[in-house]
Design a protein around this motif. Sequence first.
Motif, PDB file in Angstrom:
ATOM      1  N   ASN A   1       0.851  -1.184   0.000  1.00 60.90           N
ATOM      2  CA  ASN A   1       0.000   0.000   0.000  1.00 60.90           C
ATOM      3  C   ASN A   1       0.892   1.241   0.000  1.00 60.90           C
ATOM      4  O   ASN A   1       1.609   1.506   0.963  1.00 60.90           O
ATOM      5  CB  ASN A   1      -0.911  -0.016   1.232  1.00 60.90           C
ATOM      6  CG  ASN A   1      -1.955   1.063   1.158  1.00 60.90           C
ATOM      7  OD1 ASN A   1      -1.717   2.143   0.634  1.00 60.90           O
ATOM      8  ND2 ASN A   1      -3.121   0.780   1.682  1.00 60.90           N
ATOM      9  N   SER A   2       0.809   2.003  -1.076  1.00 65.44           N
ATOM     10  CA  SER A   2       1.654   3.192  -1.243  1.00 65.44           C
ATOM     11  C   SER A   2       1.125   4.409  -0.501  1.00 65.44           C
ATOM     12  O   SER A   2       1.833   5.410  -0.376  1.00 65.44           O
ATOM     13  CB  SER A   2       1.757   3.531  -2.727  1.00 65.44           C
ATOM     14  OG  SER A   2       0.481   3.951  -3.213  1.00 65.44           O
ATOM     15  N   GLY A   3      -0.125   4.356  -0.049  1.00 67.30           N
ATOM     16  CA  GLY A   3      -0.728   5.519   0.592  1.00 67.30           C
ATOM     17  C   GLY A   3      -1.330   6.503  -0.391  1.00 67.30           C
ATOM     18  O   GLY A   3      -1.763   7.587  -0.018  1.00 67.30           O
ATOM     19  N   PHE A   4      -1.397   6.117  -1.660  1.00 64.88           N
ATOM     20  CA  PHE A   4      -1.888   7.037  -2.691  1.00 64.88           C
ATOM     21  C   PHE A   4      -3.363   7.368  -2.514  1.00 64.88           C
ATOM     22  O   PHE A   4      -3.774   8.510  -2.740  1.00 64.88           O
ATOM     23  CB  PHE A   4      -1.609   6.461  -4.080  1.00 64.88           C
ATOM     24  CG  PHE A   4      -1.857   7.436  -5.206  1.00 64.88           C
ATOM     25  CD1 PHE A   4      -1.461   8.756  -5.115  1.00 64.88           C
ATOM     26  CD2 PHE A   4      -2.473   7.016  -6.369  1.00 64.88           C
ATOM     27  CE1 PHE A   4      -1.685   9.646  -6.153  1.00 64.88           C
ATOM     28  CE2 PHE A   4      -2.699   7.897  -7.412  1.00 64.88           C
ATOM     29  CZ  PHE A   4      -2.312   9.215  -7.307  1.00 64.88           C
TER      30      PHE A   4
ATOM     31  N   ALA B   1      -4.964   7.637   0.341  1.00 60.97           N
ATOM     32  CA  ALA B   1      -4.983   8.633   1.411  1.00 60.97           C
ATOM     33  C   ALA B   1      -4.590  10.009   0.877  1.00 60.97           C
ATOM     34  O   ALA B   1      -5.181  11.026   1.257  1.00 60.97           O
ATOM     35  CB  ALA B   1      -4.061   8.214   2.548  1.00 60.97           C
ATOM     36  N   THR B   2      -3.616  10.048  -0.016  1.00 60.16           N
ATOM     37  CA  THR B   2      -3.177  11.314  -0.612  1.00 60.16           C
ATOM     38  C   THR B   2      -4.295  11.926  -1.445  1.00 60.16           C
ATOM     39  O   THR B   2      -4.541  13.139  -1.370  1.00 60.16           O
ATOM     40  CB  THR B   2      -1.921  11.095  -1.478  1.00 60.16           C
ATOM     41  OG1 THR B   2      -0.876  10.599  -0.637  1.00 60.16           O
ATOM     42  CG2 THR B   2      -1.478  12.372  -2.156  1.00 60.16           C
ATOM     43  N   MET B   3      -4.988  11.102  -2.236  1.00 61.15           N
ATOM     44  CA  MET B   3      -6.096  11.615  -3.049  1.00 61.15           C
ATOM     45  C   MET B   3      -7.236  12.101  -2.167  1.00 61.15           C
ATOM     46  O   MET B   3      -7.855  13.137  -2.456  1.00 61.15           O
ATOM     47  CB  MET B   3      -6.579  10.553  -4.032  1.00 61.15           C
ATOM     48  CG  MET B   3      -5.587  10.261  -5.139  1.00 61.15           C
ATOM     49  SD  MET B   3      -6.240   9.165  -6.417  1.00 61.15           S
ATOM     50  CE  MET B   3      -6.361   7.603  -5.521  1.00 61.15           C
TER      51      MET B   3
ATOM     52  N   GLU C   1      -6.961  13.274   0.873  1.00 64.33           N
ATOM     53  CA  GLU C   1      -6.501  14.516   1.494  1.00 64.33           C
ATOM     54  C   GLU C   1      -6.602  15.689   0.521  1.00 64.33           C
ATOM     55  O   GLU C   1      -6.979  16.796   0.902  1.00 64.33           O
ATOM     56  CB  GLU C   1      -5.064  14.365   1.979  1.00 64.33           C
ATOM     57  CG  GLU C   1      -4.546  15.572   2.718  1.00 64.33           C
ATOM     58  CD  GLU C   1      -3.128  15.364   3.236  1.00 64.33           C
ATOM     59  OE1 GLU C   1      -2.346  16.334   3.187  1.00 64.33           O
ATOM     60  OE2 GLU C   1      -2.811  14.245   3.668  1.00 64.33           O
ATOM     61  N   ALA C   2      -6.280  15.434  -0.750  1.00 69.51           N
ATOM     62  CA  ALA C   2      -6.377  16.496  -1.758  1.00 69.51           C
ATOM     63  C   ALA C   2      -7.825  16.931  -1.931  1.00 69.51           C
ATOM     64  O   ALA C   2      -8.113  18.109  -2.146  1.00 69.51           O
ATOM     65  CB  ALA C   2      -5.789  16.024  -3.081  1.00 69.51           C
TER      66      ALA C   2
END
Length: 87
Positions: free
Chosen positions: A33-36, A38-40, A42-43
Amino acid sequence: LAYFHIPLPEFNAIDAENIVGVKQEDICSANVNSGFLATMLEAGDVKAVFVGHDHVNDFCGNVLGIMYWGGVGYHAYGSAGWPRRHP
């Protein structure tokens, strides 16, 4: 909108009761899991993810407010005479 090839692991949480379309194969995500996602989240501006790796899936599903669309395009594997869904 986000377009990339390999689905995110979080999309494995989509079950057959929460989709529109046809699930013809398991979601084939990365093992790490890259955390991508979560990043999206958050954006806050990504509403849908389109992936190419799940070649014969023709369904969409929602994970935390971001839509997954598998099997993007008409030149993936699939079956002869099988129409693809349009987003």
